[in-house]
Write a protein that holds these residues in place. Structure first.
Motif, PDB file in Angstrom:
ATOM      1  N   VAL A  69      18.905 -34.263  -5.559  1.00  0.00           N
ATOM      2  CA  VAL A  69      17.635 -33.690  -5.114  1.00  0.00           C
ATOM      3  C   VAL A  69      16.722 -33.523  -6.320  1.00  0.00           C
ATOM      4  O   VAL A  69      17.157 -33.053  -7.374  1.00  0.00           O
ATOM      5  CB  VAL A  69      17.841 -32.306  -4.442  1.00  0.00           C
ATOM      6  CG1 VAL A  69      16.517 -31.730  -3.974  1.00  0.00           C
ATOM      7  CG2 VAL A  69      18.823 -32.401  -3.293  1.00  0.00           C
ATOM      8  N   LEU A  70      15.478 -33.906  -6.139  1.00  0.00           N
ATOM      9  CA  LEU A  70      14.439 -33.687  -7.147  1.00  0.00           C
ATOM     10  C   LEU A  70      13.364 -32.827  -6.499  1.00  0.00           C
ATOM     11  O   LEU A  70      12.725 -33.234  -5.532  1.00  0.00           O
ATOM     12  CB  LEU A  70      13.849 -35.013  -7.611  1.00  0.00           C
ATOM     13  CG  LEU A  70      12.606 -34.932  -8.494  1.00  0.00           C
ATOM     14  CD1 LEU A  70      12.889 -34.132  -9.761  1.00  0.00           C
ATOM     15  CD2 LEU A  70      12.100 -36.312  -8.828  1.00  0.00           C
ATOM     16  N   ILE A  71      13.207 -31.606  -6.998  1.00  0.00           N
ATOM     17  CA  ILE A  71      12.200 -30.676  -6.485  1.00  0.00           C
ATOM     18  C   ILE A  71      11.070 -30.634  -7.501  1.00  0.00           C
ATOM     19  O   ILE A  71      11.301 -30.359  -8.676  1.00  0.00           O
ATOM     20  CB  ILE A  71      12.790 -29.274  -6.278  1.00  0.00           C
ATOM     21  CG1 ILE A  71      13.975 -29.341  -5.311  1.00  0.00           C
ATOM     22  CG2 ILE A  71      11.721 -28.305  -5.775  1.00  0.00           C
ATOM     23  CD1 ILE A  71      14.773 -28.063  -5.217  1.00  0.00           C
ATOM     24  N   TYR A  72       9.859 -30.925  -7.055  1.00  0.00           N
ATOM     25  CA  TYR A  72       8.718 -30.914  -7.963  1.00  0.00           C
ATOM     26  C   TYR A  72       7.686 -29.891  -7.517  1.00  0.00           C
ATOM     27  O   TYR A  72       7.778 -29.340  -6.428  1.00  0.00           O
ATOM     28  CB  TYR A  72       8.096 -32.310  -8.106  1.00  0.00           C
ATOM     29  CG  TYR A  72       7.508 -32.874  -6.835  1.00  0.00           C
ATOM     30  CD1 TYR A  72       6.158 -32.712  -6.540  1.00  0.00           C
ATOM     31  CD2 TYR A  72       8.296 -33.573  -5.939  1.00  0.00           C
ATOM     32  CE1 TYR A  72       5.620 -33.231  -5.390  1.00  0.00           C
ATOM     33  CE2 TYR A  72       7.770 -34.095  -4.782  1.00  0.00           C
ATOM     34  CZ  TYR A  72       6.434 -33.929  -4.506  1.00  0.00           C
ATOM     35  OH  TYR A  72       5.899 -34.439  -3.354  1.00  0.00           O
ATOM     36  N   ASP A  73       6.740 -29.635  -8.405  1.00  0.00           N
ATOM     37  CA  ASP A  73       5.687 -28.632  -8.186  1.00  0.00           C
ATOM     38  C   ASP A  73       6.285 -27.235  -8.052  1.00  0.00           C
ATOM     39  O   ASP A  73       5.809 -26.394  -7.304  1.00  0.00           O
ATOM     40  CB  ASP A  73       4.843 -28.991  -6.968  1.00  0.00           C
ATOM     41  CG  ASP A  73       3.411 -28.511  -7.099  1.00  0.00           C
ATOM     42  OD1 ASP A  73       3.041 -28.023  -8.185  1.00  0.00           O
ATOM     43  OD2 ASP A  73       2.657 -28.619  -6.109  1.00  0.00           O
ATOM     44  N   ALA A  74       7.348 -26.995  -8.794  1.00  0.00           N
ATOM     45  CA  ALA A  74       8.053 -25.715  -8.728  1.00  0.00           C
ATOM     46  C   ALA A  74       7.205 -24.566  -9.248  1.00  0.00           C
ATOM     47  O   ALA A  74       7.374 -23.433  -8.803  1.00  0.00           O
ATOM     48  CB  ALA A  74       9.359 -25.799  -9.510  1.00  0.00           C
ATOM     49  N   ASP A  75       6.306 -24.838 -10.159  1.00  0.00           N
ATOM     50  CA  ASP A  75       5.462 -23.791 -10.723  1.00  0.00           C
ATOM     51  C   ASP A  75       4.548 -23.193  -9.655  1.00  0.00           C
ATOM     52  O   ASP A  75       4.391 -21.979  -9.575  1.00  0.00           O
ATOM     53  CB  ASP A  75       4.643 -24.347 -11.881  1.00  0.00           C
ATOM     54  CG  ASP A  75       3.956 -23.263 -12.672  1.00  0.00           C
ATOM     55  OD1 ASP A  75       4.592 -22.216 -12.918  1.00  0.00           O
ATOM     56  OD2 ASP A  75       2.779 -23.455 -13.041  1.00  0.00           O
ATOM     57  N   VAL A  76       3.965 -24.035  -8.823  1.00  0.00           N
ATOM     58  CA  VAL A  76       3.069 -23.572  -7.759  1.00  0.00           C
ATOM     59  C   VAL A  76       3.835 -22.702  -6.766  1.00  0.00           C
ATOM     60  O   VAL A  76       3.335 -21.693  -6.284  1.00  0.00           O
ATOM     61  CB  VAL A  76       2.417 -24.770  -7.042  1.00  0.00           C
ATOM     62  CG1 VAL A  76       1.661 -24.323  -5.810  1.00  0.00           C
ATOM     63  CG2 VAL A  76       1.487 -25.502  -7.992  1.00  0.00           C
ATOM     64  N   ALA A  77       5.064 -23.067  -6.473  1.00  0.00           N
ATOM     65  CA  ALA A  77       5.880 -22.304  -5.529  1.00  0.00           C
ATOM     66  C   ALA A  77       6.541 -21.101  -6.201  1.00  0.00           C
ATOM     67  O   ALA A  77       7.264 -20.362  -5.548  1.00  0.00           O
ATOM     68  CB  ALA A  77       6.940 -23.202  -4.907  1.00  0.00           C
TER      69      ALA A  77
END
Length: 137
Positions: free
Chosen positions: A82-90
Motif C-alpha cells: 500500500v502506498l498512501i499519499y497526501d498524508a500531511d493534508v489528512a
C-alpha cells in the motif's frame, strides 16, 4: 526482469489525480491499473475481488474519518503493498518503519515518477517497504 502484470489499484476522489497517477504507471509499462473514485468502490474491489492487488495507491484524505487505513491494510490478504499519499493534508502521524512494513506513507500531494519507479522495484523484488508508515490512534 520486471513483472508488468502486477495488479494496481488507484484510489483518489479527483479524476485528474487518478489519471495522472495511472499515466505514470503506464509510462513504466504497467497497464493492469484500476482507478476508483470513492471508498465504497475500493472496499468492494479489495474485499470481494478474487485476485489480490499487488499495490494499492490511495489518497489519505479519501478515508479520513471513515476508515483506519493502517489497520485495514495491515494484514489484508487481498493487498500485498500500500502506498498512501497526501498524508500531511489528512494529518496522519508518521513513525519510522521497522523494515517489515507493507505500507508506505508519503507527504507529497501525489507520488512522482522516480518515487513510483523505486516503489515498484521494491514490490517486484517482494521486499517490504522501508520508510515511514502511519500510526493512527
Amino acid at each position: 526482469m520486471s513483472n508488468k502484470a502486477l495488479r494496481i489499484l488507484i484510489a483518489d476522489e479527483q479524476h485528474f489525480q487518478r489519471m495522472r497517477i495511472e499515466r505514470l504507471f503506464n509510462q513504466l509499462d504497467y497497464y493492469r491499473v484500476v482507478p476508483v473514485h470513492n471508498l465504497a468502490e475500493l472496499l468492494t474491489l479489495v474485499d470481494y475481488g478474487g485476485v489480490p492487488f499487488d499495490l494499492v495507491v490511495i489518497n489519505a484524505s479519501m478515508a479520513e474519518g471513515e476508515l483506519n487505513l493502517y489497520d485495514f491494510f495491515l494484514d489484508h490478504p487481498q493487498v500485498h503493498h500500500v502506498l498512501i499519499y497526501d498524508a500531511d493534508v489528512a494529518r496522519l502521524p508518521a513513525v519510522s518503519a521497522d523494515g517489515q512494513q507493507r505500507i508506505q506513507v508519503i507527504q507529497a500531494s501525489v507520488p512522482e515518477l522516480p518515487f513510483i519507479e523505486r516503489s515498484m522495484a521494491i514490490i517486484e523484488s517482494r521486499q517490504p517497504f522501508v520508510g515511514t508508515v502511519i500510526s493512527v490512534s
